[in-house]
Scaffold this motif. Sequence first.
Motif, PDB file in Angstrom:
ATOM      1  N   ALA A   5     -11.191  -8.193 -29.529  1.00 25.43           N
ATOM      2  CA  ALA A   5     -12.211  -9.136 -29.063  1.00 25.43           C
ATOM      3  C   ALA A   5     -11.690  -9.979 -27.903  1.00 25.43           C
ATOM      4  CB  ALA A   5     -12.654 -10.033 -30.215  1.00 25.43           C
ATOM      5  N   GLU A   6     -10.425 -10.398 -28.008  1.00 25.63           N
ATOM      6  CA  GLU A   6      -9.834 -11.191 -26.922  1.00 25.63           C
ATOM      7  C   GLU A   6      -9.742 -10.361 -25.657  1.00 25.63           C
ATOM      8  OE1 GLU A   6      -5.810 -13.729 -25.716  1.00 25.63           O
ATOM      9  OE2 GLU A   6      -5.873 -12.593 -27.603  1.00 25.63           O
ATOM     10  N   LEU A   7      -9.333  -9.099 -25.795  1.00 25.68           N
ATOM     11  CA  LEU A   7      -9.227  -8.221 -24.629  1.00 25.68           C
ATOM     12  C   LEU A   7     -10.586  -8.059 -23.964  1.00 25.68           C
ATOM     13  CD1 LEU A   7      -7.695  -6.314 -22.776  1.00 25.68           C
ATOM     14  CD2 LEU A   7      -8.061  -4.486 -24.459  1.00 25.68           C
ATOM     15  N   ALA A   8     -11.621  -7.860 -24.764  1.00 26.25           N
ATOM     16  CA  ALA A   8     -12.966  -7.694 -24.214  1.00 26.25           C
ATOM     17  C   ALA A   8     -13.383  -8.932 -23.419  1.00 26.25           C
ATOM     18  CB  ALA A   8     -13.961  -7.428 -25.340  1.00 26.25           C
ATOM     19  N   VAL A 157      -8.005  -0.476 -13.691  1.00 24.38           N
ATOM     20  CA  VAL A 157      -6.594  -0.828 -13.887  1.00 24.38           C
ATOM     21  C   VAL A 157      -6.465  -1.908 -14.958  1.00 24.38           C
ATOM     22  CG1 VAL A 157      -4.508  -1.681 -12.738  1.00 24.38           C
ATOM     23  CG2 VAL A 157      -6.094  -0.192 -11.499  1.00 24.38           C
ATOM     24  N   PHE A 158      -7.439  -2.796 -15.026  1.00 24.93           N
ATOM     25  CA  PHE A 158      -7.438  -3.826 -16.064  1.00 24.93           C
ATOM     26  C   PHE A 158      -7.838  -3.231 -17.415  1.00 24.93           C
ATOM     27  CE2 PHE A 158      -7.507  -6.324 -12.262  1.00 24.93           C
ATOM     28  CZ  PHE A 158      -6.991  -7.566 -12.577  1.00 24.93           C
ATOM     29  N   GLN A 159      -8.810  -2.347 -17.390  1.00 29.20           N
ATOM     30  CA  GLN A 159      -9.384  -1.829 -18.636  1.00 29.20           C
ATOM     31  C   GLN A 159      -8.520  -0.771 -19.311  1.00 29.20           C
ATOM     32  OE1 GLN A 159     -13.080  -0.360 -17.149  1.00 29.20           O
ATOM     33  NE2 GLN A 159     -14.030  -2.393 -16.961  1.00 29.20           N
ATOM     34  N   THR A 160      -7.755  -0.012 -18.508  1.00 31.22           N
ATOM     35  CA  THR A 160      -7.036   1.145 -19.041  1.00 31.22           C
ATOM     36  C   THR A 160      -5.599   0.798 -19.389  1.00 31.22           C
ATOM     37  OG1 THR A 160      -8.395   2.571 -17.643  1.00 31.22           O
ATOM     38  CG2 THR A 160      -6.414   3.543 -18.615  1.00 31.22           C
ATOM     39  N   PRO A 167      -2.120  -2.102 -27.964  1.00 23.84           N
ATOM     40  CA  PRO A 167      -3.271  -2.991 -27.735  1.00 23.84           C
ATOM     41  C   PRO A 167      -2.861  -4.444 -27.502  1.00 23.84           C
ATOM     42  CG  PRO A 167      -3.755  -1.460 -29.503  1.00 23.84           C
ATOM     43  CD  PRO A 167      -2.306  -1.269 -29.160  1.00 23.84           C
ATOM     44  N   ASP A 168      -1.861  -4.910 -28.252  1.00 22.61           N
ATOM     45  CA  ASP A 168      -1.408  -6.290 -28.066  1.00 22.61           C
ATOM     46  C   ASP A 168      -0.764  -6.476 -26.698  1.00 22.61           C
ATOM     47  OD1 ASP A 168      -2.332  -7.087 -30.519  1.00 22.61           O
ATOM     48  OD2 ASP A 168      -0.378  -6.957 -31.527  1.00 22.61           O
ATOM     49  N   ASP A 169       0.042  -5.482 -26.289  1.00 24.73           N
ATOM     50  CA  ASP A 169       0.686  -5.571 -24.967  1.00 24.73           C
ATOM     51  C   ASP A 169      -0.359  -5.496 -23.855  1.00 24.73           C
ATOM     52  OD1 ASP A 169       3.187  -5.828 -26.071  1.00 24.73           O
ATOM     53  OD2 ASP A 169       3.676  -3.693 -25.908  1.00 24.73           O
ATOM     54  N   HIS A 170      -1.348  -4.654 -24.067  1.00 23.30           N
ATOM     55  CA  HIS A 170      -2.432  -4.546 -23.084  1.00 23.30           C
ATOM     56  C   HIS A 170      -3.151  -5.885 -22.946  1.00 23.30           C
ATOM     57  CE1 HIS A 170      -6.389  -2.349 -21.770  1.00 23.30           C
ATOM     58  NE2 HIS A 170      -5.836  -3.044 -20.784  1.00 23.30           N
TER      59      HIS A 170
END
Length: 253
Positions: A5-8, A157-160, A167-170
């Motif tokens: 959710a945070e990544l989104a 580049v941000f999304q991939t 996932p946490d590192d992303h």
Amino acid sequence: MSSAAELAQLLVDASQTRAVIDTLKHQLDELRNIEEARIAYDARLANESSDIKRLKAERDRLMAERTRKKMDALRTQISTPPVPFQRDPIAASATSAPATNAAPRQQTGDRRKLKKLISRWQVTWSLNQLLIAQVNSIADDANRPIGEALALFDATVFQTAFPGESPDDHTTRVREWNAALNLYVEHLRSDIRTVQTRFRAVLAIWERWRAAKANDTGTREWELFIARSQQQKRAEIEALVKDIATLQAAAIT
């Protein structure tokens, strides 16, 4: 908030920030045309400006001559010659000390990390060589914000995530990149304020000149602005001519 959710949310924020950056960059690019606008304005008022410059020089010469004559008359009434003014050597030394330039910012680890990332994952992120060269150039210049390089990437580049990136590192990477993008936004706003302050007296000219290039209404407004400016300068010329005539008359009597 979960990592997903945070990544989104971070990706949404990044998209919005990059849109702001594009707007600010466009605004800054337009402001760089201010000098061209001033040249166009000065060319239209060249004759009046030349006359004003010539008349001011003549007025100043006559005023200096009048002052010199007054000083000569005053000296004849004073038996003791005036003591020449001398600057305080300490004060002179303090005021003439050269300014020191601020030390450039040192290259940081995030710049080296970015260069390694694009070198390793350029195929995964489908980066072309021109973009890679631009990013490396910015990363190598410690005086340019790293967000300027990140703003060149597309959303992919941000999304991939790159292979092996958890996932946490992303999420952490996108969070850090968002922070850098926001710093770049402030950098651009500061540059815009600097240009606006530097050319404060020319902004009105630039706005009308830009409007003249946009449509016929802008062109008519530009011509009216030029006509008013010429009228003001001609009024200044008349005032200078009167001042000179007064000074010449006083010199004769």
